[in-house]
Design an enzyme around this catalytic site. Structure first.
Site, PDB file in Angstrom:
ATOM      1  N   ASP B 299       0.861  -1.195   0.000  1.00 26.20           N
ATOM      2  CA  ASP B 299       0.000   0.000   0.000  1.00 26.20           C
ATOM      3  C   ASP B 299       0.895   1.242   0.000  1.00 26.20           C
ATOM      4  O   ASP B 299       1.909   1.294   0.685  1.00 26.20           O
ATOM      5  CB  ASP B 299      -0.892  -0.010   1.246  1.00 26.20           C
ATOM      6  CG  ASP B 299      -1.969   1.068   1.194  1.00 26.20           C
ATOM      7  OD1 ASP B 299      -3.001   0.814   0.504  1.00 26.20           O
ATOM      8  OD2 ASP B 299      -1.728   2.167   1.753  1.00 26.20           O
ATOM      9  N   ASN B 307      -2.227  12.751  -3.664  1.00 28.09           N
ATOM     10  CA  ASN B 307      -3.270  13.111  -4.638  1.00 28.09           C
ATOM     11  C   ASN B 307      -3.713  14.558  -4.433  1.00 28.09           C
ATOM     12  O   ASN B 307      -3.878  15.314  -5.409  1.00 28.09           O
ATOM     13  CB  ASN B 307      -4.489  12.197  -4.502  1.00 28.09           C
ATOM     14  CG  ASN B 307      -4.422  11.028  -5.473  1.00 28.09           C
ATOM     15  OD1 ASN B 307      -3.677  11.101  -6.442  1.00 28.09           O
ATOM     16  ND2 ASN B 307      -5.193   9.975  -5.205  1.00 28.09           N
ATOM     17  N   ASP B 316      -2.213   8.891 -10.401  1.00 29.52           N
ATOM     18  CA  ASP B 316      -2.295   7.742 -11.345  1.00 29.52           C
ATOM     19  C   ASP B 316      -0.905   7.388 -11.870  1.00 29.52           C
ATOM     20  O   ASP B 316      -0.533   6.211 -11.961  1.00 29.52           O
ATOM     21  CB  ASP B 316      -3.219   8.088 -12.527  1.00 29.52           C
ATOM     22  CG  ASP B 316      -4.686   8.177 -12.111  1.00 29.52           C
ATOM     23  OD1 ASP B 316      -5.015   7.739 -10.966  1.00 29.52           O
ATOM     24  OD2 ASP B 316      -5.515   8.648 -12.920  1.00 29.52           O
ATOM     25  N   GLU B 342      -4.872   2.399  -3.950  1.00 27.47           N
ATOM     26  CA  GLU B 342      -3.416   2.449  -4.037  1.00 27.47           C
ATOM     27  C   GLU B 342      -2.804   1.173  -3.494  1.00 27.47           C
ATOM     28  O   GLU B 342      -1.635   1.093  -3.185  1.00 27.47           O
ATOM     29  CB  GLU B 342      -2.875   3.687  -3.277  1.00 27.47           C
ATOM     30  CG  GLU B 342      -2.938   3.604  -1.758  1.00 27.47           C
ATOM     31  CD  GLU B 342      -4.303   3.954  -1.148  1.00 27.47           C
ATOM     32  OE1 GLU B 342      -5.322   3.838  -1.879  1.00 27.47           O
ATOM     33  OE2 GLU B 342      -4.374   4.291   0.046  1.00 27.47           O
TER      34      GLU B 342
END
Lengths: 309, 429
Positions: B299, B307, B316, B342
């Site tokens: 993770d 983000n 992304d 993620e």
């Protein structure tokens, strides 16, 4: 006669032409195989005379006369006298021969058949040829002026036969009648045996009988002998044809004599003057060897009707 | 019935009919000719008989006439003559082969015709031929009629017919043999060749060719067969090529679809569904082989903040780069998948805890080293939870839970680290 000879010649040519034109498997016509009579013939020892007889089928006196040239002819070849012996009836010739009184005799077919039964040694020699044929028919005749046209018309009338041993003059006439259901014993008012063909014709001509059975040569014979016109008669029926008459010799005659006689007969022809002198009185064209087969029918008819007399 | 059988019946049948017809025709013509000859011959002979008979009748010589008829009637002279009759002009018999028929009246149609005709007349009825001629000697004296049997002639014709028929039969046989052999070469053999080739074509063999059958219709048909076979073969090859092309395209499309179905669209690694399948398969395999494998849950630390700071496109891109790092650092046999958001999950086949731990550590370090720009404010790290079959669970769910718990423990204990399920338990405990 001359015209008749021409006709016979034409007929012979015709028959030859006919034979030539028909199928090739036919037998050639019979020829006379016999050589002529031996000119050096000398009669054997013991043979000093030949006796000659005939059935009295015509008038006996005239018959004896007509046999004389034949007798002379035979005498010339046999170097013995030839004597003509007169027979009383058809059957008488057979009897005379059986007894040795006659050496050479002529028979009607029926008298030959019957004589042969009695005398098996009888030797058939030669057959007559006349009218260009070795066979002849019998005629039933009536007078031309009579109303009769058929045998049936003769019921209840009189009838003349020749002799019980005559072929055309009796046996074959009876056979013809029986074939038409006519019994000669009951059909006619009267029957008689006249002894010879000429006598029968004379009886019809004279009106003593209404009809008669004769052989075909009787009409010219009567004309020759008596001057009676054949057209005085009417033929109303004919029988089957039978062999002509034949000459026989008796048993016991020397063999060389028999051979010489046969050769002498077979040498006779109307093409020679001597032949005509011998044959003409007999109204014969010549002679031929006997075909025994030809008599089979006569024997059969004889057997069929002889017992029904 | 094959063409050979039909011809075998038809040819002899037609030949037999023809030759029999010819034989019968010839013998019938022969019969007519022979009958005509016989009639003419007998007419001429009878006319000669008529001349002689007329002479006898003219002289009223009945005995001579009788002798003539008797002589001419002799069987040995003409075996065919049945009867000869001389009839006077009143229609009465004056001489007959059977003399006892003298004086009978004859009144049949033929005799009536003969009596009035100046020329010979004839009539054939059944087995008999009748001829009538006038008996002339200057004037007409009588009429001669004769009946002849045709039995000998007919028997001869029958023999001749038998010979003709036999000859015709032999000739027929020869003609049949010649015709049949000719037909066999010209028709039957080519047709059988064509049939064989057509049958092979029907069976799918398009390389077979009809040999040259010569000029004419059958030769043309053979060439047409060959052209047809060549065309069919070309068509089939085209079709096979097209089918192969379509099959290949379909297969590729299927592969693409399959890949799409198990691939994560953003990162290009396997998706969650493929991971679940792989995990289940690996559990089955391991349970069968008694071998170990490990599962890694990865993770991104503080991904939300990343983000928020750099925007989602950067997020992304980060995930894509992480996926590349995972692929680079791990073995080709390891199955890498995006588990969600993620979070990534990895199945490491034939890998015990220690090897897995080392790999995870190497990965963590690689991320820390590779994904960060030196001097950057925000540092990208990952936390890894690790579970190993069957120590940490012997079902997919149990292993996942164990790995997830280990990841949680890694997060909880400060992130950017690797925690095994066993150590996570100890931490909890």
């Amino acid at each position: 006669m001359k015209r008749r000879a021409w006709i016979a010649l034409a007929e012979a040519s015709l028959v030859l032409a006919w034979a030539g034109c028909t199928q090739q498997d036919l037998e050639p016509p019979p020829r006379q195989a016999e050589p002529p009579p031996d000119p050096d013939f000398r009669p054997p020892a013991g043979f000093e005379k030949l006796t000659l007889s005939t059935t009295p089928y015509l008038d006996p006196e005239k018959l004896n006369e007509s046999l004389q040239p034949l007798a002379s002819y035979l005498s010339r070849y046999l170097h013995v006298p030839v004597e003509v012996v007169r027979a009383n009836s058809y059957a008488h010739v057979g009897t005379l021969m059986k007894e040795g009184q006659v050496d050479l005799g002529s028979f009607s077919p029926l008298s030959y058949v019957r004589a042969k039964e009695n005398d098996p040694g009888l030797i058939p020699l030669v057959n007559f040829i006349s009218d260009g044929s070795a066979t002849s028919a019998g005629y039933i005749v009536v007078k031309e002026s009579s109303p009769f046209q058929t045998l049936e018309d003769l019921k209840g009338h009189s009838f003349a036969f020749v002799d019980p041993d005559s072929t055309t003059g009796y046996l074959y006439a009876v056979a013809l009648m029986r074939s038409r259901n006519i019994d000669e014993k009951t059909w006619f008012s009267r029957t008689e045996f006249t002894g010879n063909h000429e006598a029968s014709l004379q009886a019809v001509y004279d009106g003593r009988v209404d009809a008669a059975a004769i052989y075909q040569g009787a009409l010219p014979a009567l004309y020759r002998n008596k001057g009676i016109d054949p057209l005085s008669f009417r033929i109303i029926a004919k029988t089957r044809r039978t062999p002509k008459d034949l000459f026989c010799v008796r048993s016991g005659l020397p063999k060389e004599v028999v051979t010489q006689i046969r050769r002498a007969f077979l040498a006779l022809t109307v093409r020679t003057e001597e032949g005509r002198r011998v044959l003409s009185p007999l109204n014969v064209n010549g002679f031929t060897q006997v075909d025994e087969e030809a008599y089979t029918e006569v024997r059969e008819v004889n057997a069929q009707f002889a017992g029904k007399k | 019935m094959g063409i050979r059988g039909k011809l075998a019946l038809l040819v002899p049948g037609l030949v037999a009919l023809t030759v029999t017809g010819v034989a019968l025709g010839v013998t019938e013509a022969q019969r007519r000719e022979q009958t005509r000859e016989m009639r003419q011959r007998h007419e001429q002979l009878l006319e000669a008989v008529g001349v002689t008979a007329a002479a006898y009748v003219a002289q009223n010589d009945m005995a001579g006439l009788d002798a003539l008829v008797a002589n001419v009637s002799q069987q040995r002279l003409d075996p065919d003559l049945v009867e000869l009759v001389v009839v006077n002009q009143d229609g009465r018999i004056i001489a007959h082969t059977d003399p006892t028929r003298f004086n009978e009246r004859v009144d049949d149609a033929f005799t009536r015709r003969a009596l009035t005709s100046v020329d010979p007349v004839s009539e054939r009825s059944g087995d008999q031929l009748r001829i009538g001629v006038p008996a002339n000697a200057g004037v007409r004296w009588a009429t001669v009629t004769a009946t002849y049997s045709l039995q000998r002639l007919n028997a001869s014709i029958a023999r001749s017919r038998g010979i003709w028929l036999l000859g015709a039969a032999l000739l027929g046989l020869v003609i049949c043999a010649l015709l049949f052999s000719g037909l066999y070469r010209v028709v039957i053999r080519p047709v059988r060749t064509l049939t064989r080739v057509a049958r092979r074509m029907g069976e799918g063999v398009l390389d077979e060719r009809v040999p040259p059958l010569g000029a004419g219709e059958l030769g043309e048909l053979g060439e047409t067969f060959n052209k047809m076979a060549a065309a069919l073969k070309a068509q089939r090859e085209n079709l096979e090529h097209a089918v192969a092309e379509r099959t290949r395209e379909l297969s590729e499309a299927n592969q693409r679809l399959e890949k799409l179905a198990v691939t994560d669209g953003l990162t290009g690694v396997f998706n969650h569904r493929r991971f679940q399948e792989a995990l289940a398969q690996e559990v089955l395999r391991a349970s069968r082989t008694q071998r170990r494998f490990s599962v890694m849950m990865v993770d991104v630390d503080h991904f939300k903040r990343f983000n928020d700071t750099f925007g989602h496109p950067a997020g992304d891109e980060l995930l894509r780069r992480l996926a590349r790092t995972l692929e680079q650092e791990l073995r080709a046999t390891d199955l890498i998948a995006r588990y969600g958001g993620e979070e990534f999950a990895v199945v490491l086949p034939d890998t015990d805890k220690d090897v897995a731990l080392a790999a995870a550590e190497r990965l963590r370090a690689a991320v820390e080293a590779d994904l960060n720009v030196p001097g950057a404010e925000h540092k990208v790290t990952i936390s890894v939870g690790l579970a190993t079959y069957s120590a940490d669970g012997d079902t997919p769910q149990a292993i996942l839970i164990a790995a997830d718990r280990a990841l949680y423990a890694a997060k909880h204990s400060g992130r950017n680290r690797v925690v095994t399920a066993a150590s996570a338990l100890e931490q909890v405990g």
